[in-house]
Design a protein around this motif. Structure first.
Motif, short mmCIF file in Angstrom:
data_model
loop_
_atom_site.label_atom_id
_atom_site.label_comp_id
_atom_site.label_asym_id
_atom_site.label_seq_id
_atom_site.Cartn_x
_atom_site.Cartn_y
_atom_site.Cartn_z
N UNK A 108 29.85 45.41 42.51
CA UNK A 108 31.12 45.99 43.41
C UNK A 108 30.18 45.66 44.90
N UNK A 109 29.43 46.29 45.12
CA UNK A 109 28.73 46.32 46.68
C UNK A 109 28.49 44.59 46.87
N UNK A 110 28.08 44.00 45.82
CA UNK A 110 27.64 42.86 46.65
C UNK A 110 29.02 41.95 46.88
N UNK A 111 30.00 42.15 46.16
CA UNK A 111 31.37 41.58 46.30
C UNK A 111 31.70 42.26 47.76
N UNK A 112 31.91 43.41 47.96
CA UNK A 112 32.36 44.14 49.13
C UNK A 112 31.65 43.37 50.27
N UNK A 113 30.31 43.31 50.36
CA UNK A 113 29.43 42.94 51.48
C UNK A 113 29.94 41.34 51.50
N UNK A 114 30.03 40.66 50.61
CA UNK A 114 30.23 39.26 50.81
C UNK A 114 31.52 39.06 51.43
N UNK A 155 43.39 38.77 52.00
CA UNK A 155 43.91 39.03 50.77
C UNK A 155 43.08 39.49 49.59
N UNK A 156 42.03 38.78 49.60
CA UNK A 156 41.00 39.03 48.48
C UNK A 156 40.69 40.26 48.83
N UNK A 157 40.10 40.91 50.22
CA UNK A 157 39.59 41.89 50.53
C UNK A 157 40.59 43.17 50.18
N UNK A 158 42.00 42.94 50.44
CA UNK A 158 42.65 43.81 50.06
C UNK A 158 43.00 44.11 48.47
N UNK A 159 42.78 43.22 47.69
CA UNK A 159 42.66 43.22 46.25
C UNK A 159 41.74 43.83 45.66
N UNK A 203 39.54 46.09 47.33
CA UNK A 203 40.01 47.55 47.87
C UNK A 203 40.97 48.24 46.88
N UNK A 204 42.01 47.72 46.53
CA UNK A 204 42.97 48.41 45.58
C UNK A 204 42.65 48.06 44.12
N UNK A 205 41.38 47.77 43.73
CA UNK A 205 41.05 47.59 42.16
C UNK A 205 41.83 46.61 41.62
N UNK A 233 42.97 37.99 39.97
CA UNK A 233 43.95 37.71 41.20
C UNK A 233 42.87 37.55 42.46
N UNK A 234 41.76 38.20 42.55
CA UNK A 234 40.92 38.35 43.45
C UNK A 234 39.88 36.62 43.39
N UNK A 235 39.80 36.34 42.24
CA UNK A 235 39.14 34.97 42.16
C UNK A 235 40.19 33.78 42.37
N UNK A 236 41.35 33.90 42.39
CA UNK A 236 42.50 33.02 42.77
C UNK A 236 42.54 33.14 44.09
N UNK A 237 42.61 34.23 44.79
CA UNK A 237 42.63 34.11 46.43
C UNK A 237 41.26 33.43 47.07
N UNK A 238 40.25 33.68 46.18
CA UNK A 238 39.17 33.19 46.69
C UNK A 238 38.86 31.55 46.72
N UNK A 239 39.51 31.05 45.50
CA UNK A 239 39.74 29.71 45.22
C UNK A 239 40.61 29.20 46.22
#
Length: 452
Positions: free
Chosen positions: A192-198, A403-407, A409-411, A416-422
């Motif tokens: 989770x920390x790696x994703x947040x930092x990225x 959008x990915x950051x919001x997702x 943070x809101x768990x 959905x997070x992966x789709x936003x990044x794609x």
């Protein structure tokens, strides 16, 4: 795709008109065969050494000489287009070049479309899409700053910055998708920390690149500043002062300027089109009325409106009437004739003002700096040139990352997070052409000149 494999294209690569040298350029599988025929050589004759200048005579099919000059052969894939390319460099005679062009078509070549040589360079991987667009920016550059910025993009400065963020996006996407592959296992806080930092790092880098791209796009297209105001407040005097020449006629007679006067100036390398307009007022003079009508129409196209007012007479009802009808565009009230007053009149509330004297030159440096700031060019040292479509692609990328950051943070579900990044990666890839961009190729390359 407009490109058809097997076509050999030909174009005159030098500007129209007479000159010391005229260049005919061929690209495609039959380029060398056609060039040999133009030089009176048989197809089976030995191939010319690559990148070696030869003096040749150029002939028509009837055996009559057309011209003579230098031939250069660049075999695929080490050429501008990635195909076999031959250049015939003769004299800059429009008739001789037209004759060589006609003979080339008779031997099987096809007249190139605008930008088709550079399009082929992109399609064969010699340039990415941002670099290809930089070719046109370099050709059309009107200032040294534009040349430097376009050259930097052509060398890959913009593309490298985009590719670096694209690579990080893919790494982050892989990290998120790893969580999907091992959804039944707890990957722990480190994941989770790696994703947040990225995500945080991506947002900062995208913001920085957006700022650079916006500035590069502004530099590439230049700016437009329109001088507006009632008659006899000094608009034409201000235009002459900024242009540093007598571009507009200045007289004490109100309504002297009856049409749009245009002058291009350079402000720290940024080309700015200055437009002096007819004084805005009600007029029974048909010519002046037409000039006023044109002035009101062109106001819509400005990046900045300088509303010139007379500091000596103060703010008048006519000034307020003009202010009330201005479009919703950045504007600045210019108190002219500052040298005639000891204190400035009261300006309308919430309006930015600047005092100058177009006659003696007071305040002009501050005005130029303000124009640059309003254009978003307060720091004119652009790293690279860019286009509006690049700015929009970066905005789309930033929106998807946010959008990915919001997702995150809101768990929200990781799918959905992966789709936003794609979607962010796809938006960013449109800049350099890493994904299918066929729908925009025609629009991009049609703006090039023939032969490039």
């Amino acid at each position: 795709m407009r490109y058809q494999q097997g076509d050999t294209i030909v174009a005159i690569a030098t500007p129209p008109g007479e000159g010391g040298v005229g260049i005919l350029r061929l690209s495609g599988p039959a380029a060398l065969r056609i060039a040999k025929a133009l030089c009176g050589l048989a197809p089976e004759s030995p191939n010319w050494p690559a990148r070696y200048a030869h003096f040749r005579r150029f002939y028509g099919r009837d055996g009559q000489g057309i011209d003579h000059g230098i031939t250069l052969y660049f075999p695929a894939p080490h050429s501008y287009t990635g195909e076999d390319v031959v250049e015939l460099q003769g004299h800059g005679s429009p008739l001789a070049l037209a004759a060589l062009m006609q003979e080339s078509v008779a031997y099987g070549a096809r007249a190139a479309r605008a930008g088709e040589f550079t399009e082929r360079a992109f399609l064969h991987g010699r340039l990415d899409l941002a670099q290809a667009e930089a070719v046109a920016d370099l050709i059309h550059a009107r200032s040294e700053a534009q040349v430097r910025a376009a050259s930097a993009s052509l060398e890959g400065a913009f593309s490298k910055a985009v590719d670096a963020i694209y690579g990080q996006l893919l790494q982050l996407l892989a990290l998120v998708e790893a969580g999907l592959d091992f959804s039944e296992e707890d990957l722990g806080t480190a994941h989770d920390s790696a994703v947040h930092h990225g995500l945080e790092t991506l947002q900062k880098q995208l913001l920085h690149l957006q700022q650079q791209a916006r500035q590069g796009a502004r530099l590439a297209r230049g700016g437009r500043v329109i001088l507006a105001g009632r008659p006899n407040v000094g608009k034409s005097s201000l235009m002459n002062a900024l242009a540093q020449r007598d571009a507009a006629i200045v007289t004490p007679v109100p309504g002297t300027t009856r049409d749009l006067l245009r002058e291009e100036i350079l402000l720290d390398g940024l080309p700015v089109e200055l437009i002096d307009t007819a004084g805005l007022r009600e007029s029974q003079d048909l010519v002046e009325a037409e000039g006023i009508s044109r002035a009101r129409q062109i106001l819509q196209s400005a990046q900045l409106i300088l509303l010139v007012a007379d500091a000596h007479t103060g703010w008048q009802a006519e000034d307020q009437a003009i202010l009330d009808t201005l479009p919703s565009i950045a504007r600045l009230i210019i108190w002219n004739k500052q040298d005639l007053v000891t204190s400035l009149p009261k300006a309308p509330a919430h309006e930015a003002c600047l005092a100058i004297s177009a006659l003696v030159g007071n305040g002009l440096d501050a005005l130029k700096a303000e124009i640059m700031q309003q254009m978003g060019m307060e720091n004119s040292a652009c790293v690279f040139s860019a286009r509006q479509r690049h700015v929009e692609a970066l905005a789309d990328t930033t929106e998807k990352v946010a959008e990915a950051v919001h997702m995150h943070h809101s768990a929200a579900p990781p799918e959905l997070l992966a789709q936003s990044l794609r979607e962010a990666a796809n938006a960013l890839a449109q800049i350099t052409g890493k994904i299918d961009v066929e729908d925009i190729l025609g629009e991009i390359f049609s703006r090039f000149c023939i032969g490039k």
